[in-house]
Structures are given as C-alpha cells and as structure tokens.
Design a protein around this motif. Structure first.
Motif, mmCIF file in Angstrom:
data_model
loop_
_atom_site.group_PDB
_atom_site.id
_atom_site.type_symbol
_atom_site.label_atom_id
_atom_site.label_comp_id
_atom_site.label_asym_id
_atom_site.label_seq_id
_atom_site.Cartn_x
_atom_site.Cartn_y
_atom_site.Cartn_z
ATOM 1 N N GLU A 176 42.695 33.745 54.343
ATOM 2 C CA GLU A 176 41.258 33.581 54.162
ATOM 3 C C GLU A 176 40.955 32.390 53.253
ATOM 4 O OE1 GLU A 176 39.422 37.140 52.823
ATOM 5 O OE2 GLU A 176 40.058 38.342 54.537
ATOM 6 N N GLY A 177 39.860 31.732 53.550
ATOM 7 C CA GLY A 177 39.363 30.688 52.675
ATOM 8 C C GLY A 177 40.003 29.324 52.830
ATOM 9 N N VAL A 178 40.784 29.091 53.901
ATOM 10 C CA VAL A 178 41.384 27.779 54.105
ATOM 11 C C VAL A 178 40.897 27.198 55.433
ATOM 12 C CG1 VAL A 178 43.417 28.397 52.752
ATOM 13 C CG2 VAL A 178 43.484 28.656 55.245
ATOM 14 N N PHE A 179 41.126 25.905 55.601
ATOM 15 C CA PHE A 179 40.660 25.209 56.799
ATOM 16 C C PHE A 179 41.320 25.755 58.056
ATOM 17 C CE2 PHE A 179 40.943 21.681 59.854
ATOM 18 C CZ PHE A 179 39.607 21.316 59.948
ATOM 19 N N TRP A 180 42.645 25.956 57.991
ATOM 20 C CA TRP A 180 43.403 26.398 59.166
ATOM 21 C C TRP A 180 43.443 27.920 59.187
ATOM 22 C CZ3 TRP A 180 44.004 22.652 62.462
ATOM 23 C CH2 TRP A 180 44.162 21.339 62.018
ATOM 24 N N SER A 181 42.376 28.527 59.671
ATOM 25 C CA SER A 181 42.305 29.986 59.675
ATOM 26 C C SER A 181 41.329 30.448 60.761
ATOM 27 C CB SER A 181 41.880 30.502 58.298
ATOM 28 O OG SER A 181 42.084 31.902 58.203
ATOM 29 N N HIS A 182 41.029 31.738 60.737
ATOM 30 C CA HIS A 182 40.088 32.317 61.687
ATOM 31 C C HIS A 182 38.688 31.744 61.455
ATOM 32 C CE1 HIS A 182 42.504 36.081 62.979
ATOM 33 N NE2 HIS A 182 43.324 35.209 62.395
ATOM 34 N N ARG A 183 37.944 31.610 62.545
ATOM 35 C CA ARG A 183 36.549 31.179 62.460
ATOM 36 C C ARG A 183 35.730 32.085 63.361
ATOM 37 N NH1 ARG A 183 37.384 24.561 62.969
ATOM 38 N NH2 ARG A 183 38.766 24.363 61.134
ATOM 39 N N GLY A 184 34.876 32.882 62.759
ATOM 40 C CA GLY A 184 34.102 33.838 63.546
ATOM 41 C C GLY A 184 35.027 34.799 64.269
ATOM 42 N N GLU A 185 34.872 34.895 65.566
ATOM 43 C CA GLU A 185 35.687 35.819 66.357
ATOM 44 C C GLU A 185 36.977 35.181 66.872
ATOM 45 O OE1 GLU A 185 33.313 37.479 69.455
ATOM 46 O OE2 GLU A 185 32.215 38.809 68.087
ATOM 47 N N THR A 186 37.200 33.924 66.541
ATOM 48 C CA THR A 186 38.416 33.255 67.003
ATOM 49 C C THR A 186 39.490 33.313 65.924
ATOM 50 O OG1 THR A 186 37.766 31.061 66.200
ATOM 51 C CG2 THR A 186 37.047 31.702 68.420
ATOM 52 N N CYS A 187 40.727 33.022 66.319
ATOM 53 C CA CYS A 187 41.834 33.090 65.368
ATOM 54 C C CYS A 187 42.361 31.685 65.069
ATOM 55 C CB CYS A 187 42.929 34.016 65.885
ATOM 56 S SG CYS A 187 43.667 33.507 67.443
ATOM 57 N N THR A 188 43.407 31.617 64.259
ATOM 58 C CA THR A 188 43.918 30.325 63.812
ATOM 59 C C THR A 188 44.473 29.512 64.977
ATOM 60 O OG1 THR A 188 44.480 31.415 61.726
ATOM 61 C CG2 THR A 188 45.381 29.225 62.083
ATOM 62 N N PHE A 189 45.046 30.170 65.952
ATOM 63 C CA PHE A 189 45.534 29.478 67.155
ATOM 64 C C PHE A 189 44.387 28.715 67.815
ATOM 65 C CE2 PHE A 189 46.971 29.157 71.557
ATOM 66 C CZ PHE A 189 48.334 28.916 71.439
ATOM 67 N N ASP A 190 43.212 29.337 67.918
ATOM 68 C CA ASP A 190 42.036 28.675 68.475
ATOM 69 C C ASP A 190 41.639 27.471 67.627
ATOM 70 O OD1 ASP A 190 41.090 30.546 70.710
ATOM 71 O OD2 ASP A 190 41.177 31.931 69.030
ATOM 72 N N THR A 191 41.714 27.622 66.307
ATOM 73 C CA THR A 191 41.353 26.531 65.406
ATOM 74 C C THR A 191 42.246 25.322 65.620
ATOM 75 O OG1 THR A 191 40.519 28.083 63.737
ATOM 76 C CG2 THR A 191 41.088 25.878 62.977
#
Length: 275
Positions: A176-191
C-alpha cells in the motif's frame, strides 16, 4: 527470401514473452533512440560507444543465448553487429526492417521511463513482501519476460519493504502507498501493463485472470480459481521465495501460452467420434 542470418518481425513476435526468447540488443544510434525511446519487449540498449569491435568482443563473452540485433531499419548497425557477434561464436541474427518495421506492424513496445531504480549493472531492482502468492509472482514474470530479463527481486518482511527500497535503491511494489501497486479494482499486474504501455490480447486476458485470483473475484474469468489454487500450492511447496519465483515463472509461462494460443482448444473424454 530472408537472409539466413535474419529474423522477421513475425518470427520474433512468436518468441517474445516466452522462455525461448533470444537476447535482444537495441543498437539504434543515440539520436535516433532519443526520438523514440521505446524498446522491443525485453531489449537491452547498447550505446554507440558499445559498438566498437573490442567492446562487442567483451560483450560476446558475457552472452550465452541466441541474439537478435535491432537497429532503426535493419541495415548496417544491426547487420554489422550481428556479424561481429557471430565471429565471436554466438548465434546472432538481425531484425528485418528493424525497430521501424516492428512499430509499423503494431507490435508491443515498452517505454523504459518508469524504471527509476537500477544497479551498477543496469538491472532494474524491485522489492516486495516475503511469502508471495499471486501478484508478487505475476509481476516478476511480466517484468522478466517483457521489460527487463535481468531484473532483481528482493523479498523482505512487510514492515521493511519501504526501508529496504530506500537503502538499496529499489522500487517497492505490491504494497500500500507506493506507485507500483493496486489502483481501484485493478492489481499491480494491471499497473505494470498500463505504465509500460504493454497491451496485447494475450496479456490483457492474463491480466483479468490475475486480477480475479488476486482480489477475491473468481467470477472475472473461469481460470481465476485454477490460478489461485496453483499459486497457493506453490507457496506451500517452497519455503524459499526465490525458489517459488522460479517455479512460478513456469506457471505463468503456461498461462500466457494458453492465453495467446489455446483459448479455443477443448479437451474431452472419450476422445473418439460418436458412433
């Protein structure tokens, strides 16, 4: 007819993202690369100074896999570099049409700008929580197969990820709290896919499976439950995170090849025609 020491974009596209992918060397002139800094997936950039014969001979001594050399349009830089590497005993080919042909074919290109942490060898460095399950294995697979084949991954206690990132110059991911992480309903792979500009039908299909397995939404794709089960099984088979990562690479290789080549194939039993 293609030269025997040349590879077409179609041929290379079938290898990219798989364990059989060759080492890709981008030898575009620095000024040309500045106009379009994107790379073929997994490509390594060589500066103009690296193309001197002595430098190429030293480079050849560090390479063991087949090589494909890419210049702007597939002319003297790539053909000459490939020829020199063959002189040094390597299996080396040049890409027909070069970077321009690959881009014109609409094949994936990676923007390296988001990588903000590299070691003295030029490898990107990433750190995350120990005992990975899904996203923390899927992301290294994507990075090594499509972004940086030599990437370094560190697994540490959750409370130490940020401190280790700062101390060792690494990029923290999937916390949590970093650039390379989950965004909304997506996960880090999506990012990762979004930030590096990677979008193909196979990767988008795989991303949906990873997202569903990683966020408790197995309804996103029928394969989510299978990925979750296999990932949890691997986490119990391996006490060493790096050993689990290596095993997970094979798992995601298989899911990727299914997503790219086999989604329409069915398996039934008995296998004979109805009488």
């Amino acid at each position: 007819m293609p030269a025997p020491d040349a590879m077409s974009c179609d041929q290379l596209a079938r290898l990219v993202g798989t364990p059989k992918a060759p080492i890709l060397l981008d030898v575009r002139r620095d000024a040309v690369r500045a106009q379009d800094p994107r790379f073929l997936p997994g490509a390594r950039a060589l500066a103009e100074a690296d193309l001197a014969p002595g430098q190429l001979s030293a480079l050849a001594a560090t390479l063991s896999a087949p090589v494909v050399v890419i210049c702007a349009e597939g002319h003297r830089l790539s053909q000459g570099t490939a020829a020199w590497l063959r002189h040094e005993g390597l299996q080396a080919e040049y890409l027909i049409g070069g970077h321009a042909a690959w881009a014109a074919a609409g094949l994936p290109l990676v923007d390296p700008a988001p990588i903000t942490a590299r070691d003295e060898q030029g490898r990107s460095v990433w750190v995350t929580r120990a005992r990975p399950k899904i996203d923390r294995i899927a992301c290294p697979w994507l990075i090594r197969r499509f972004i940086d084949p030599q990437a370094v991954f560190l697994f540490v206690a959750p409370a130490e990820v940020q401190a280790v990132a700062e101390r060792f110059g690494a990029m923290a991911y999937d916390i949590e709290g970093v650039f390379w992480s989950h965004r909304g309903e997506t996960c880090t792979f999506d990012t990762l896919l979004a930030e590096f500009g990677l979008s193909t039908p196979a990767l988008d299909r795989l991303a949906r499976i990873v997202r569903g397995a990683d966020t408790g939404r197995p309804d996103l794709a029928p394969e989510c439950a299978g990925l979750l089960a296999a990932s949890l099984g691997l986490s119990r088979m391996h006490s060493d995170d790096l050993a689990q990562l290596e095993a997970g690479m094979g798992l995601y290789d298989a899911f990727y090849r299914w997503a790219r080549d086999a989604t329409e194939e069915q398996h039934t039993w008995p296998n004979g025609a109805k009488k």
